[in-house]
Design an enzyme around this catalytic site. Sequence first.
Site, PDB file in Angstrom:
ATOM      1  CB  SER A 160      -0.966  -0.046   1.190  1.00 26.31           C
ATOM      2  OG  SER A 160      -2.013   0.878   1.050  1.00 26.31           O
TER       3      SER A 160
ATOM      4  CG  ASP B 288      -7.134  -3.261  -2.778  1.00 23.46           C
ATOM      5  OD1 ASP B 288      -7.852  -2.524  -2.081  1.00 23.46           O
ATOM      6  OD2 ASP B 288      -5.889  -3.225  -2.745  1.00 23.46           O
TER       7      ASP B 288
ATOM      8  CG  HIS C 113      -5.680  -2.845   0.704  1.00 21.39           C
ATOM      9  ND1 HIS C 113      -5.058  -2.319  -0.414  1.00 21.39           N
ATOM     10  CD2 HIS C 113      -5.127  -2.213   1.778  1.00 21.39           C
ATOM     11  CE1 HIS C 113      -4.171  -1.400  -0.034  1.00 21.39           C
ATOM     12  NE2 HIS C 113      -4.198  -1.325   1.281  1.00 21.39           N
TER      13      HIS C 113
END
Length: 368
Positions: free
Chosen positions: A182, A295, A327
């Site tokens: 991320s 995600d 995610h």
Amino acid sequence: MTAFGEPVADPAGPGLTRVQVPVFCSQGGFTVVMVVDDAGALAGVRFATAAVWTPPDYADEKEFAEHEITVRAQPGPVGGTLTLPRGPGPWPGVVLLSGGGIFDRDGTAGPNKPLKDLAWGLASRGVAVLRFDKVTHSRPELAQTAGFTMTTEYVPHAVAAIRFLQRQLAVDSRRVFVVGHSMGGKVAPRVAAAEPSVAGLVLLAADAEPMHQAAVRVVRKLAALDPGVGTDALVETITRQAEVVAGPSLSQSTPTEDLLFGFPASYWLDLRGYDPVAAAAVLDLPMLLLQGGRDYQVTIEDDLARWQTGLAGRPDVTVRVHEAADHLFFPGAGPSSPSDYEHPHHVDPAVVGDIATWVTERESARNP
């Protein structure tokens, strides 16, 4: 009750912070979830049952050993864990970078520890791993300090961790990679620019869409799942704050309360001037990009497409989409939501396999 786990704090709305405290008992455990306002007053509390983290099936504890370490860098030392395969090596190595938020070295989210899953899975397959607490986990007040930036949050400790791993006798110093999840993936090109000895980058659900735009997109999606006066107000607040972040009047003197997530203006000015895709494109490094098809935070359309366009034509860039992954790269079915993270999961073994194989292939390419 036998022990308390490490508290985890994250934003719960304007002026609110959610604090999760794992409580371990002889027959299992639960999590106390509290919401407090800026004055420290309790705004809500609930109890959530939670399984104690157990190793994924693909982790073999006989294949590695773990050592507690300290990563020393400004603005202060943080704790970390070195996970080394057993045997003389030399092993390829990776440094793990967690996503945006006040995360510990395991990337703890409810009962889940996705970075620990990765560390144990990779070490079981002959890859040394170093993971560490974010400096904001050790010193949460830094996130609201003037001058704080994404660089402050990540780069000094990431560089120190890379160099620490390179000094290990069982690790091949030429083959230390950065694996960022991320926001950890977003900042990975900046880390590689600061430490040119990095052998390559693995970007897991790395966001490329500007963060203030993504915040509006995500909060609108979540509000649609749970409509009401409270969620409408939250959408309005996030949208207004994002407009300030994007506006021409943003400056170092802009009040923090007018900005997203309680970050100071310095943080947003830094992010506005940083294009992770452009930063990656100038690096002469192999890269592996992994994306979850389910995600909703970092998406194929809003983020992965930007990476693919900016890195098009690069034979040293590999992109793989895991359609069933969310995610955190937990496999599942149907639309994903925040409530999914309240239940125990493990990172998809196929993702662990992708990373381990890719790192090993880079070894083969360099040492035919």
